[in-house]
Design an enzyme around this catalytic site. Structure first.
Site, short mmCIF file in Angstrom:
data_model
loop_
_atom_site.label_atom_id
_atom_site.label_comp_id
_atom_site.label_asym_id
_atom_site.label_seq_id
_atom_site.Cartn_x
_atom_site.Cartn_y
_atom_site.Cartn_z
N ARG A 118 21.59 55.81 8.69
CA ARG A 118 22.01 57.04 9.35
C ARG A 118 21.29 58.22 8.72
O ARG A 118 21.28 58.38 7.50
CB ARG A 118 23.53 57.24 9.24
CG ARG A 118 24.35 56.23 9.99
CD ARG A 118 25.84 56.53 9.85
NE ARG A 118 26.66 55.46 10.41
CZ ARG A 118 27.98 55.41 10.30
NH1 ARG A 118 28.63 56.37 9.65
NH2 ARG A 118 28.65 54.41 10.84
N SER A 152 28.16 56.55 14.60
CA SER A 152 29.63 56.43 14.60
C SER A 152 30.30 57.74 14.94
O SER A 152 30.08 58.32 15.99
CB SER A 152 30.09 55.88 13.25
OG SER A 152 31.47 55.56 13.29
#
Length: 412
Positions: free
Chosen positions: A24, A116
């Site tokens: 990420r 997410s």
């Protein structure tokens, strides 16, 4: 159509170490030249011999840059001798649904494009995660291989002519370097709904929902909107206004797609009016939620698991399989322990990191074989989180490995 692959020269880019939740970074970092390609090629390299002739599932939560990443993956999968890609229409797949499709189609694995509950948009975050054939996140032995390859990569494979319209359901076939390659674009919801029908009693739920209780589902402009509409409106027959913020947006409507009392305050305020008896919100990729009751009563995640466990004999899936055991993470409430004691079911407490809890539940349900080495790898990968929780790492490691011993002797 006959196409040919090519090698593109590149060099290592610092900072591409994935965790169990993948890699990420800020979206602008993934947009840098070669950045996404390097990581995807390294992921393919980590799959190893299983990559050639494989089937992979690809999709994400609809955030900014997702469709660009899907296009890159198609071109690179073709050039790396993947036999078939299965992609959700418009590139969409919730994380649970992608795992469902991996298992149902017996795919080698899947690539999830999500960060997410992190913000989206051009200035937000992006992420790439690899899930293995069991539908779960890649273990550390695979993420370590990915990282090692990112540090030594010198080229990646690409087929620039492999273009697919992912807005239309259907199959596109290619011949690449004399070998077949196909991309199947599927309804991202259908297989997941069928799985839910196997697990839960849809008829009983529908009857209850039409008995006077009002519900509201807030998808926070994440991928769960398409699933919420299909299940709550089309399957259960509820009015469309039962589902709010259900159109996926690449910036999540400018909001933070984290379902908690702060970022889903609009849902809390709505429930506090007393009109609705149940409310829920989902994060960007649909693997976490917040549950609210009448008048905005907040149901903690640990308590929601306890409610499921307490009523497992009402759920068709558990009626047929039974409950092999229960597990919760260390800092959560003890309601699950009380349910376990009442029902005389083994209950295990594990360190904080979510993947450890998920792994333990898989073992307890018979979906995974308990391996001491895998457990040790998971605890090691959780070291930073455990230290931040002010808990002795060595103590937790020893306790967790002891639990694995118990799992071996009492569960398997």
């Amino acid at each position: 159509m006959g196409l040919r692959s090519e090698s593109v020269a590149t060099k290592p880019i610092d900072g591409q170490k994935p965790g169990t939740s993948g890699l990420r970074k800020k979206t602008t970092i993934f947009q840098q030249p070669h950045y996404t390609e390097n990581f995807v090629q390294s992921t393919f390299a980590a799959i190893g011999d299983d990559l050639v002739g494989s089937t992979l599932v690809v999709g994400g939560d609809g955030r900014f840059f997702m469709k660009d990443a899907v296009a890159i993956i198609v071109k690179m999968a073709a050039a790396n001798q993947v036999r078939k890609l299965i992609i959700g229409q418009n590139g969409l797949f919730s994380t649970p649904a992608l795992s469902c499709v991996i298992k149902k189609r017996q795919a080698t694995g899947g690539i999830i494009l999500t960060a997410s509950h992190n913000p989206g948009g051009a200035d937000g975050d992006f992420g790439i995660k690899y899930n293995t054939a069991n539908g779960g996140p890649a273990p550390e032995k695979i993420t370590n291989k990915i990282y090692e390859h990112t540090k030594a990569i010198s080229e990646y494979r690409m087929c620039r002519g492999a273009e697919v319209d992912i807005s239309e359901i259907g199959t596109t076939d290619f011949t690449l370097d004399g070998q077949p390659f196909s991309v199947e674009v599927i309804d991202p919801v259908a297989d997941y709904v069928l799985l839910m029908k196997d697990i839960f009693d849809f008829a009983a739920i529908k009857e209850y929902l039409h008995g006077g209780v009002k519900v509201v589902i807030n998808s926070m402009h994440g991928v769960m909107g398409v699933y919420a509409k299909e299940i709550f409106v089309n399957e259960f027959g509820l009015p469309e206004d039962s589902c709010v913020n259900c159109d996926p947006k690449d910036d999540f409507g400018g909001h933070h797609p984290d379902p908690n009392l702060t970022y889903a305050a609009d849902l809390v305020d709505l429930l506090k009016k007393g009109i609705h008896g149940f409310g829920a919100a989902f994060d960007g990729d649909g693997d976490r939620n917040m549950v609210l009751g009448q008048n905005g009563f907040f149901v903690s995640p640990s308590d929601s698991v306890a409610v499921i466990a307490a009523n497992a004999d009402c759920i068709p899936y558990f009626k047929s399989t039974g409950v092999k055991g229960l597990a919760r993470s260390m800092p959560t409430g003890a309601s699950l322990d009380r349910v376990a004691a009442k029902k005389n079911i083994d209950c295990y407490e594990v360190p904080r990191l979510e993947v450890l809890c998920r792994w333990s539940v898989e073992v307890l349900c018979g979906l995974n074989d308990p391996s001491t080495q895998e457990a040790e790898d998971l605890v090691k990968s959780s070291k930073d989180d455990i230290i931040k929780s002010h808990v002795c790492y060595k103590f937790i490691k020893n306790i967790f490995l002891t639990v694995i011993g118990l799992l071996r002797s009492h569960v398997v």
